[in-house]
Design a protein around this motif. Structure first.
Motif, PDB file in Angstrom:
ATOM      1  N   SER A   1     -23.355  -5.374  -1.128  1.00 46.67           N
ATOM      2  CA  SER A   1     -24.932  -5.409  -1.739  1.00 46.67           C
ATOM      3  C   SER A   1     -24.748  -3.865  -2.653  1.00 46.67           C
ATOM      4  O   SER A   1     -25.381  -3.879  -3.523  1.00 46.67           O
ATOM      5  CB  SER A   1     -26.122  -5.606  -0.996  1.00 46.67           C
ATOM      6  N   GLU A   2     -24.375  -2.970  -1.729  1.00 46.94           N
ATOM      7  CA  GLU A   2     -24.175  -1.434  -2.450  1.00 46.94           C
ATOM      8  C   GLU A   2     -23.217  -1.294  -3.471  1.00 46.94           C
ATOM      9  O   GLU A   2     -23.215  -0.218  -4.169  1.00 46.94           O
ATOM     10  CB  GLU A   2     -24.338  -0.595  -1.291  1.00 46.94           C
ATOM     11  N   MET A   3     -22.133  -1.884  -3.221  1.00 43.40           N
ATOM     12  CA  MET A   3     -20.745  -1.586  -3.943  1.00 43.40           C
ATOM     13  C   MET A   3     -21.202  -1.937  -5.556  1.00 43.40           C
ATOM     14  O   MET A   3     -21.603  -2.908  -5.791  1.00 43.40           O
ATOM     15  CB  MET A   3     -19.641  -2.382  -3.621  1.00 43.40           C
ATOM     16  N   THR A   4     -20.548  -1.268  -6.286  1.00 42.44           N
ATOM     17  CA  THR A   4     -20.517  -1.189  -7.814  1.00 42.44           C
ATOM     18  C   THR A   4     -19.589  -1.939  -8.494  1.00 42.44           C
ATOM     19  O   THR A   4     -19.812  -2.434  -9.600  1.00 42.44           O
ATOM     20  CB  THR A   4     -20.846   0.173  -8.341  1.00 42.44           C
ATOM     21  N   ALA A   5     -18.645  -2.306  -7.812  1.00 37.31           N
ATOM     22  CA  ALA A   5     -17.451  -3.121  -8.156  1.00 37.31           C
ATOM     23  C   ALA A   5     -17.079  -4.036  -7.045  1.00 37.31           C
ATOM     24  O   ALA A   5     -16.999  -3.894  -5.897  1.00 37.31           O
ATOM     25  CB  ALA A   5     -16.245  -2.013  -8.707  1.00 37.31           C
ATOM     26  N   GLU A   6     -16.383  -5.246  -7.477  1.00 37.98           N
ATOM     27  CA  GLU A   6     -15.955  -6.076  -6.709  1.00 37.98           C
ATOM     28  C   GLU A   6     -14.531  -5.761  -5.727  1.00 37.98           C
ATOM     29  O   GLU A   6     -13.742  -4.952  -6.334  1.00 37.98           O
ATOM     30  CB  GLU A   6     -15.509  -7.341  -7.146  1.00 37.98           C
ATOM     31  N   PRO A   7     -14.523  -5.953  -4.558  1.00 35.12           N
ATOM     32  CA  PRO A   7     -13.410  -5.361  -3.605  1.00 35.12           C
ATOM     33  C   PRO A   7     -12.127  -6.152  -4.232  1.00 35.12           C
ATOM     34  O   PRO A   7     -11.965  -7.210  -4.515  1.00 35.12           O
ATOM     35  CB  PRO A   7     -13.953  -5.787  -2.174  1.00 35.12           C
ATOM     36  N   MET A   8     -10.971  -5.569  -4.157  1.00 36.61           N
ATOM     37  CA  MET A   8      -9.779  -6.189  -4.737  1.00 36.61           C
ATOM     38  C   MET A   8      -9.176  -6.966  -3.519  1.00 36.61           C
ATOM     39  O   MET A   8      -8.354  -7.706  -4.004  1.00 36.61           O
ATOM     40  CB  MET A   8      -8.747  -4.913  -4.893  1.00 36.61           C
ATOM     41  N   ILE A   9      -9.353  -6.790  -2.309  1.00 42.66           N
ATOM     42  CA  ILE A   9      -9.014  -7.737  -1.266  1.00 42.66           C
ATOM     43  C   ILE A   9     -10.245  -7.912  -0.254  1.00 42.66           C
ATOM     44  O   ILE A   9     -11.115  -7.063  -0.492  1.00 42.66           O
ATOM     45  CB  ILE A   9      -7.920  -7.144  -0.431  1.00 42.66           C
ATOM     46  N   PRO A  10     -10.382  -9.098   0.325  1.00 41.17           N
ATOM     47  CA  PRO A  10     -11.265  -9.384   1.345  1.00 41.17           C
ATOM     48  C   PRO A  10     -11.471  -7.919   2.205  1.00 41.17           C
ATOM     49  O   PRO A  10     -10.926  -7.240   2.559  1.00 41.17           O
ATOM     50  CB  PRO A  10     -10.902 -10.297   2.263  1.00 41.17           C
ATOM     51  N   PRO A  11     -13.059  -7.661   2.498  1.00 44.38           N
ATOM     52  CA  PRO A  11     -13.135  -6.429   3.366  1.00 44.38           C
ATOM     53  C   PRO A  11     -12.796  -6.620   4.682  1.00 44.38           C
ATOM     54  O   PRO A  11     -12.611  -7.746   5.181  1.00 44.38           O
ATOM     55  CB  PRO A  11     -14.807  -6.494   3.490  1.00 44.38           C
ATOM     56  N   PHE A  12     -12.347  -5.556   5.298  1.00 44.09           N
ATOM     57  CA  PHE A  12     -11.839  -5.300   6.669  1.00 44.09           C
ATOM     58  C   PHE A  12     -12.994  -5.029   7.581  1.00 44.09           C
ATOM     59  O   PHE A  12     -13.396  -3.961   7.425  1.00 44.09           O
ATOM     60  CB  PHE A  12     -10.765  -4.429   6.739  1.00 44.09           C
ATOM     61  N   GLU A  13     -13.437  -5.924   8.447  1.00 36.73           N
ATOM     62  CA  GLU A  13     -14.792  -5.762   9.257  1.00 36.73           C
ATOM     63  C   GLU A  13     -14.135  -5.886  10.778  1.00 36.73           C
ATOM     64  O   GLU A  13     -13.552  -6.986  10.806  1.00 36.73           O
ATOM     65  CB  GLU A  13     -15.667  -6.787   8.503  1.00 36.73           C
ATOM     66  N   SER A  14     -14.443  -5.079  11.429  1.00 34.83           N
ATOM     67  CA  SER A  14     -14.166  -5.269  12.950  1.00 34.83           C
ATOM     68  C   SER A  14     -15.023  -4.327  13.672  1.00 34.83           C
ATOM     69  O   SER A  14     -15.781  -3.460  13.252  1.00 34.83           O
ATOM     70  CB  SER A  14     -12.639  -5.150  12.920  1.00 34.83           C
TER      71      SER A  14
ATOM     72  N   VAL B   1     -16.955  -1.684   8.410  1.00 37.50           N
ATOM     73  CA  VAL B   1     -16.356  -2.618   7.462  1.00 37.50           C
ATOM     74  C   VAL B   1     -15.835  -1.569   6.499  1.00 37.50           C
ATOM     75  O   VAL B   1     -16.600  -0.430   6.254  1.00 37.50           O
ATOM     76  CB  VAL B   1     -17.587  -3.372   7.058  1.00 37.50           C
ATOM     77  N   VAL B   2     -14.712  -2.011   5.731  1.00 36.63           N
ATOM     78  CA  VAL B   2     -14.247  -1.116   4.510  1.00 36.63           C
ATOM     79  C   VAL B   2     -13.718  -2.233   3.766  1.00 36.63           C
ATOM     80  O   VAL B   2     -13.027  -3.239   4.018  1.00 36.63           O
ATOM     81  CB  VAL B   2     -12.840  -0.454   5.325  1.00 36.63           C
ATOM     82  N   ALA B   3     -13.889  -1.741   2.470  1.00 36.24           N
ATOM     83  CA  ALA B   3     -13.622  -2.558   1.188  1.00 36.24           C
ATOM     84  C   ALA B   3     -12.998  -1.537   0.147  1.00 36.24           C
ATOM     85  O   ALA B   3     -13.330  -0.677  -0.129  1.00 36.24           O
ATOM     86  CB  ALA B   3     -14.689  -3.379   0.701  1.00 36.24           C
ATOM     87  N   TRP B   4     -11.709  -2.063  -0.480  1.00 40.53           N
ATOM     88  CA  TRP B   4     -11.331  -1.137  -1.333  1.00 40.53           C
ATOM     89  C   TRP B   4     -11.373  -1.753  -2.770  1.00 40.53           C
ATOM     90  O   TRP B   4     -11.347  -2.859  -3.222  1.00 40.53           O
ATOM     91  CB  TRP B   4      -9.609  -1.058  -1.008  1.00 40.53           C
ATOM     92  N   GLN B   5     -11.703  -0.762  -3.640  1.00 49.40           N
ATOM     93  CA  GLN B   5     -12.027  -1.156  -4.992  1.00 49.40           C
ATOM     94  C   GLN B   5     -11.124  -0.534  -6.085  1.00 49.40           C
ATOM     95  O   GLN B   5     -10.901   0.899  -5.704  1.00 49.40           O
ATOM     96  CB  GLN B   5     -13.315  -1.314  -5.422  1.00 49.40           C
ATOM     97  N   GLU B   6     -10.911  -1.129  -7.123  1.00 48.58           N
ATOM     98  CA  GLU B   6      -9.849  -0.013  -8.158  1.00 48.58           C
ATOM     99  C   GLU B   6     -10.643   0.658  -8.990  1.00 48.58           C
ATOM    100  O   GLU B   6     -10.102   1.505  -9.659  1.00 48.58           O
ATOM    101  CB  GLU B   6      -8.976  -1.265  -8.837  1.00 48.58           C
ATOM    102  N   GLU B   7     -11.727   0.521  -9.196  1.00 46.13           N
ATOM    103  CA  GLU B   7     -12.728   1.190 -10.064  1.00 46.13           C
ATOM    104  C   GLU B   7     -14.030   1.391  -9.304  1.00 46.13           C
ATOM    105  O   GLU B   7     -14.473   0.474  -8.379  1.00 46.13           O
ATOM    106  CB  GLU B   7     -12.751   0.527 -11.551  1.00 46.13           C
ATOM    107  N   GLY B   8     -14.830   2.262 -10.283  1.00 43.40           N
ATOM    108  CA  GLY B   8     -16.156   2.548  -9.666  1.00 43.40           C
ATOM    109  C   GLY B   8     -16.543   3.590  -8.483  1.00 43.40           C
ATOM    110  O   GLY B   8     -15.298   4.007  -8.159  1.00 43.40           O
ATOM    111  N   VAL B   9     -17.451   4.021  -8.105  1.00 42.39           N
ATOM    112  CA  VAL B   9     -17.768   5.033  -7.206  1.00 42.39           C
ATOM    113  C   VAL B   9     -17.648   4.344  -5.820  1.00 42.39           C
ATOM    114  O   VAL B   9     -18.591   3.431  -5.755  1.00 42.39           O
ATOM    115  CB  VAL B   9     -19.038   5.816  -7.447  1.00 42.39           C
ATOM    116  N   PRO B  10     -16.985   4.779  -5.199  1.00 41.02           N
ATOM    117  CA  PRO B  10     -16.934   4.388  -3.400  1.00 41.02           C
ATOM    118  C   PRO B  10     -18.124   4.634  -2.859  1.00 41.02           C
ATOM    119  O   PRO B  10     -18.993   5.551  -3.053  1.00 41.02           O
ATOM    120  CB  PRO B  10     -15.779   4.936  -2.791  1.00 41.02           C
ATOM    121  N   VAL B  11     -18.739   3.598  -2.036  1.00 42.18           N
ATOM    122  CA  VAL B  11     -19.796   3.806  -1.121  1.00 42.18           C
ATOM    123  C   VAL B  11     -19.407   4.034   0.264  1.00 42.18           C
ATOM    124  O   VAL B  11     -18.637   3.431   0.983  1.00 42.18           O
ATOM    125  CB  VAL B  11     -20.629   2.399  -1.185  1.00 42.18           C
TER     126      VAL B  11
END
Length: 656
Positions: free
Chosen positions: A233-246, A266-276
Motif C-alpha cells: 500500500s505504501e509503494m509507489t511502483a509495482e514490484p517486479m517480482i512477488p514480494p519476499f515475506e518471511s 517483507v522485501v519487494a524489488w521495483q525497477e523505478e520509483g522511490v523505495p519504501v
C-alpha cells in the motif's frame, strides 16, 4: 583583598538535580524537542508493549482541540500498589522516576520479555515536560486516578469502585505538553497518523483508533495482512517480482540467541520509483536504521550472491556488493531483541552488534529457500542486481578518469583495497605492525586499506612543509592518500584523493592517545582541507571486554566497552538484570595487536558496529585552534603548557 573565582568554588557550588529536574534542565538529552510528538510516542509505546506482551488488543489516541492528547488501552493496567522499597504507589514511580518501570526484568518471569521502552525514562520524561498529566487505571475491579503538574504529584492516588466490569482493565493517560520545551507546540498530525498506522501493521489483530477532535475525524486500522499488505500500500511502483515475506525466531539457545529473538520482514524489488524502507525493534520505529537493518541487507546479499554463483549468472568483470542487492528494494523489517541498546534515548538507531548476526542468519536461510523455490523470479532479480553493480562500477571509473595521469609509487607496507570508488574507500592508519597484521586479516579488502605506522609519528607542528617528507611515516601517509601538503588558506587539488575516509586507529590507552594527537596535528597543520571536507576520522577501539554468562533467557555474550565510564554503565545494567557479577569476566586490552582479527572487525572495522568519530574544527575559530595547538605542541611553550595542565588537570581521567 578581592576573592578569586577559584576560592568561590565550594560545597554550595555542587548542584544535585533530583527526580525529573535533569529532564527539565536538558530536555534535548532525553527526547526530540522539535515538537511534542516524541513524548506522546512514549505513552503509545507503553500501550504497544502491552499488546506485545499479550495484555491488550486495542489502543485509542485522541488529539483534543486544546492540543492535549489522550492515550487509552485495554491492557492489564499499570500496577497501583505500594512499592516495597520506595513506599509510594507503583504508578507514581513510573511517572516520576527516570529509571523505574516493568521492563528491566529480562528473564522469563518478566512482565515484558520484548519491550521497546527499555531505558526506563520514557513516560517520566513525558510527565516532566507536561504542564499537566492525568493517569486513570482500571484494575482489579477498581478505578484509580493520579494527577501530576510539571512532573510533581498534585492529586495523590485515589481509588473507587470501577463503573466497568471487573474484567475491563486498562490505562488512560491524558497529557498536556508544555510548549516552552518545544520549538513548535503543535503535534504533526501526519506523522502521528503514520506512526499509529504502522503500529497496527506490526501488531496484527490489534485495533488502533485515532480521534482528531480538531477536524472531527476518526480513523481506525486493523491489519490482517500484516507487513505485506502495508508495504504494497505504501509503494509507489509495482514490484517486479512477488514480494519476499518471511520470518525467523530462535526456538532454543543453540544459535546463541534467546528464545523468541528474531525478526519478520517483507522485501519487494521495483525497477523505478522511490523505495519504501521502514524498520522497527520491539514495535519502536528506528528511522536511522541500525544493526538489524544491516543484518537484513547482509542476509539478502549472501543469499543472492550464492544463487547467482550457483546458476552461473555472474559476469567476470562484475564485483557484487551488498548495496547492489538492496538498491532497488523496498522493505519493512520488524525485529524482536531481548535487550535492545539504542543510540540515545530517542531510540532512532539500534546498536546491538548481535542483532546483525541474528537477522542476517534468518534472512539468508529463508531467502535461499525462497530463491530456490522461485528460480525464474530469482533470475529476473539477479539481472536487475547485476545491472545495478555494472552502473556503480562505471560510475567509479568515470571518477578515476578525471584523475591525473601521473602515478606515485605507493608505499610497500600499504595493503590497498580493491575498489576504486573514492566515496566508499577507507584508509586506516594503524599503530604498530602487530595491530596492522590483525587489521589486514580482519578488514574488508574490497574497500578498506591498511597502512601500519612504526613508532611515534613526528610532531610536525613546527616543521616546514618542504621538510616533512624527510620523515618516512609522513611521506608514506601523504603518498597513500594522494594529496600534497598544503596550508589553511590554500585550495588544494583533491582530485587525486584515494580514500573518502582516512581513519586514525590507535590503542585506547595513553600512548594511543598521544599518537592520535600527533596525527591530528599533522592533518591540521599540513592537510587542513581533508578535515574541512570531512575526510578525517578517529576509530575508537574498546578498552575493555566483558564476558557475561547465560542469565535466564539471555545466552552467554560478550560486551565491549570503550572506557571506564562505559564499563561502569554496563556493570550497572548487568546488576539490574540480576546477573551474577562474580561470574562476569572483565579483561582489558593492552593494545590493538592483542585483538584477534574477528574482534578487531566487530569492534573497530565493521561499518555497522564500529565507533567512528568524525574530526571537525568544532566551536573554536581557526585562529583559536592554532593558538591551542601552539600551546600544546610548540617546543617553546613548555611554561604555558604546564600552567594549562595545572588548571585543567582535574578534568583528566588518569590511565596508569
Amino acid at each position: 583583598m578581592a576573592t578569586s573565582k577559584r576560592s568561590e568554588y565550594g560545597e554550595s557550588s555542587i548542584k544535585v538535580l533530583k527526580g525529573l529536574e535533569p529532564v527539565k534542565q536538558r530536555p534535548g538529552m532525553y527526547t526530540l524537542t522539535d515538537n511534542p510528538l516524541h513524548i506522546i510516542q512514549e505513552v503509545i509505546d507503553n500501550s504497544s508493549d502491552e499488546v506485545l506482551a499479550g495484555g491488550a488488543s486495542r489502543i485509542e489516541v485522541t488529539l483534543h482541540k486544546d492540543g492535549s492528547v489522550t492515550v487509552t488501552d485495554d491492557g492489564r493496567g499499570i500496577p497501583v500498589g505500594i512499592h516495597k522499597e520506595e513506599g509510594v504507589p507503583a504508578v507514581q514511580l513510573v511517572f516520576t522516576q527516570l529509571h523505574a518501570g516493568g521492563k528491566f526484568e529480562k528473564d522469563s518471569g518478566g512482565a515484558y520479555s520484548f519491550a521497546g521502552g527499555l531505558h526506563g525514562v520514557g513516560v517520566s520524561v513525558t510527565n516532566a515536560l507536561s504542564t499537566r498529566l492525568e493517569v486513570t487505571v482500571w484494575r482489579e475491579g477498581k478505578e484509580h486516578r493520579i494527577v501530576f503538574a510539571d512532573g510533581d504529584v498534585i492529586e495523590p492516588l485515589t481509588s473507587q469502585k470501577s463503573p466497568r466490569p471487573k474484567s475491563a482493565t486498562g490505562t488512560r493517560v491524558h497529557v498536556w505538553p508544555d510548549p516552552k520545551y518545544f520549538d513548535s507546540p503543535n503535534i504533526p498530525v501526519e506523522q502521528l497518523t503514520r506512526l499509529l498506522r504502522s503500529k497496527a501493521v506490526l501488531m496484527p489483530g490489534c485495533e488502533v483508533v485515532f480521534i482528531n477532535e480538531k477536524n472531527d475525524s476518526t480513523q481506525t486500522w486493523k491489519f490482517e495482512g500484516g507487513l505485506r499488505e502495508y508495504l504494497l500500500s505504501e509503494m509507489t511502483a509495482e514490484p517486479m517480482i512477488p514480494p519476499f515475506e518471511s520470518s525467523g525466531y530462535a526456538t532454543d539457545e543453540s544459535m546463541g540467541f534467546a528464545v523468541g529473538e528474531g525478526a519478520s520482514w517483507v522485501v519487494a524489488w521495483q525497477e523505478e520509483g522511490v523505495p519504501v524502507r521502514e524498520s522497527y525493534v520491539n514495535l519502536i520505529p528506528t528511522p536511522a536504521g541500525g544493526t538489524h537493518e544491516s543484518g537484513l541487507r547482509e542476509g539478502l546479499y549472501l543469499a543472492m550472491k550464492a544463487f547467482i554463483e550457483a546458476h552461473g549468472l555472474m559476469q567476470k568483470s562484475v564485483k557484487l556488493l551488498t548495496e547492489d542487492v538492496f538498491a532497488r528494494a523496498s522493505a519493512i523489517l520488524s525485529a524482536k531483541v531481548l535487550d535492545p541498546q539504542f543510540q540515545g534515548q530517542t531510540k532512532e538507531r539500534l546498536n546491538n552488534r548481535d542483532a546483525l548476526r541474528l537477522v542476517s542468519n534468518f534472512v539468508r536461510t529463508q531467502f535461499e529457500f525462497w530463491l530456490n523455490g522461485h528460480v525464474e523470479e530469482g533470475k529476473k532479480l539477479a539481472e536487475l542486481v547485476i545491472k545495478q553493480a555494472q552502473a556503480r562500477q562505471n560510475s567509479a571509473k568515470k571518477v578515476t578518469k578525471r584523475k591525473g595521469s601521473s602515478v606515485a609509487v605507493l608505499p610497500g607496507k600499504l595493503t590497498d583495497c580493491e575498489s576504486e570508488d573514492i566515496s566508499k574507500n577507507e584508509l586506516f592508519l594503524v599503530e604498530g605492525d602487530s595491530a596492522g597484521g590483525s587489521a589486514k586479516k580482519g578488514r574488508d579488502k574490497d574497500f578498506q586499506a591498511i597502512l601500519p605506522l612504526r613508532g611515534k609519528v613526528l610532531n610536525t607542528w613546527e616543521v616546514d612543509r618542504d621538510r616533512i617528507f624527510a620523515n618516512n611515516e609522513i611521506h608514506d601517509i601523504s603518498v597513500a592518500i594522494g594529496v600534497d601538503p598544503h596550508g589553511p588558506e590554500d585550495d588544494p587539488d583533491l582530485s587525486e584523493l584515494r580514500y573518502g575516509k582516512i581513519c586514525i586507529m590507535a590503542d585506547a590507552d595513553v600512548d594511543g592517545s598521544h599518537i592520535q594527537v600527533l596525527l591530528l596535528t599533522l592533518f591540521f597543520r599540513h592537510f587542513p582541507a581533508l578535515i574541512r571536507k570531512g575526510h578525517v576520522f578517529v576509530a575508537r577501539p574498546p578498552l575493555f571486554r566483558m564476558d557475561v554468562p547465560k542469565t535466564g533467557r539471555k545466552p552467554a555474550r560478550t560486551i565491549y566497552c570503550l572506557d571506564e565510564r562505559e564499563l561502569a554503565v554496563e556493570r550497572k545494567k548487568l546488576e539490574k538484570d540480576k546477573v551474577n557479577m562474580d561470574k562476569v569476566t572483565v579483561s582489558r586490552f593492552k593494545g590493538l595487536g592483542e585483538m584477534s582479527e574477528q574482534q578487531l572487525w566487530e569492534t573497530t572495522l565493521n561499518p555497522e558496529t564500529r565507533r567512528l568519530m568524525p574530526v571537525t574544527f568544532g566551536e573554536l575559530s581557526l585562529s583559536e585552534s592554532r593558538e591551542m595547538f601552539d600551546m600544546l605542541m610548540g617546543r617553546s611553550e613548555a611554561a604555558m603548557r604546564r600552567a594549562w595542565m595545572e588548571n585543567n588537570g582535574d578534568q583528566v581521567e588518569v590511565d596508569i
